[in-house]
Design an enzyme around this catalytic site. Structure first.
Site, mmCIF file in Angstrom:
data_model
loop_
_atom_site.group_PDB
_atom_site.id
_atom_site.type_symbol
_atom_site.label_atom_id
_atom_site.label_comp_id
_atom_site.label_asym_id
_atom_site.label_seq_id
_atom_site.Cartn_x
_atom_site.Cartn_y
_atom_site.Cartn_z
ATOM 1 N N GLU A 81 0.798 -1.220 0.000
ATOM 2 C CA GLU A 81 0.000 0.000 0.000
ATOM 3 C C GLU A 81 0.834 1.276 0.000
ATOM 4 O OE1 GLU A 81 -3.366 1.959 2.928
ATOM 5 O OE2 GLU A 81 -3.082 -0.201 2.897
ATOM 6 N N ALA A 82 1.980 1.263 0.657
ATOM 7 C CA ALA A 82 2.811 2.465 0.721
ATOM 8 C C ALA A 82 3.527 2.749 -0.597
ATOM 9 C CB ALA A 82 3.835 2.346 1.846
#
Length: 264
Positions: free
Chosen positions: A55-56
């Protein structure tokens, strides 16, 4: 002859089952916790070409600097193909480049909808729930846009419920024909549910959850007894093979030696 282990925990069993469901050379969006352990195990065994997405923003890391504590941990960037941030990761998902979203949750219903937001009467107690859960993170987006999702959940009656207390991530919705398409969701929804007791899929017509395999030591009845709704049963249901000695050694000595996610 396969050298199966005889000493393994439910957590190690669920991670092994998860890793075996991941095909080589697929792009897989990983949620926090057991999905990260499962992806790492798959990379070290049957799926060296798996491309994890976090996600990052890290795409294609090898996770060889130790197990990340979250999807934003700097260790998710180890040997990544590129790192361009959260928006870039979800752009890949929305453009259809993610084969599998690998996610967990606190509650799951017969159609694979997930709750990872709250336990308590909704909406009246939303601000003061009995339990405040971590929330969607990226799981809501993953469930909408990934080609398929794989759910990984501890198997207990309180987790497998007829009706969610809050719907965080869409599965097959109400199970009706083309429900996801009518809602504007591009992904095909959950494909597998991996638990400490069973490997499950979904009926093609009704979209209800069904038992495909029982974990070692379990039966169709023991799985049903631990479920808060009626499960369908595949006509070719079988017993899932236990972890091998190699898989257990990798989990305990290489991937999660401090038992962050796989307790023993």
């Amino acid at each position: 002859m396969t050298d199966y282990a005889t000493d393994f925990s439910p957590g190690e069993m669920i991670v092994t089952a998860g890793a075996r469901q991941l095909e080589n050379n697929k792009v897989i969006f990983a949620g926090t916790g057991l999905p990260m352990v499962g992806i790492t195990l798959a990379q070290l065994t049957s799926g060296p070409g798996i491309i994890p997405v976090f996600e990052a923003g890290a795409v294609g890391p090898t996770l060889d600097r130790g197990l990340p504590l979250s999807v934003g941990d700097s260790r998710t960037t180890s040997r990544a193909n590129y790192i361009q941030g959260l928006n870039s990761a979800f752009e890949l998902t929305q453009r259809g480049f993610i084969d599998i979203g690998f996610i967990g949750g606190a509650e799951v219903d017969p159609y694979g909808n997930l709750n990872s937001t709250m336990i308590g009467d909704f909406p009246q107690n939303y601000m003061k729930p009995v339990v405040r859960l971590p929330g969607s993170g990226g799981a809501g987006d993953m469930s909408c846009s990934c080609t398929y999702t794989i759910l990984i959940v501890q198997h207990e009656p309180r987790r497998f419920v007829e009706k969610l207390q809050y719907c965080t991530s869409m599965g097959h919705m109400d199970g009706s024909k083309d429900a996801r398409k009518k809602a504007g969701l591009q992904g095909k929804g959950p494909k597998r549910v991996i638990t400490t007791k069973a490997l499950m899929g979904f009926d093609d017509e009704t979209k209800r959850m069904k038992i495909l395999a029982t974990m070692p030591g379990e039966t169709v009845q023991s799985v049903q007894d631990a479920t808060g709704f009626e499960l369908m049963v595949d006509k070719d249901v079988y017993e899932f093979a236990p972890p091998t000695q190699t898989e257990i050694k990798l989990i305990r000595e290489v991937i999660d030696p401090t038992q962050i996610f796989c307790k023993r």
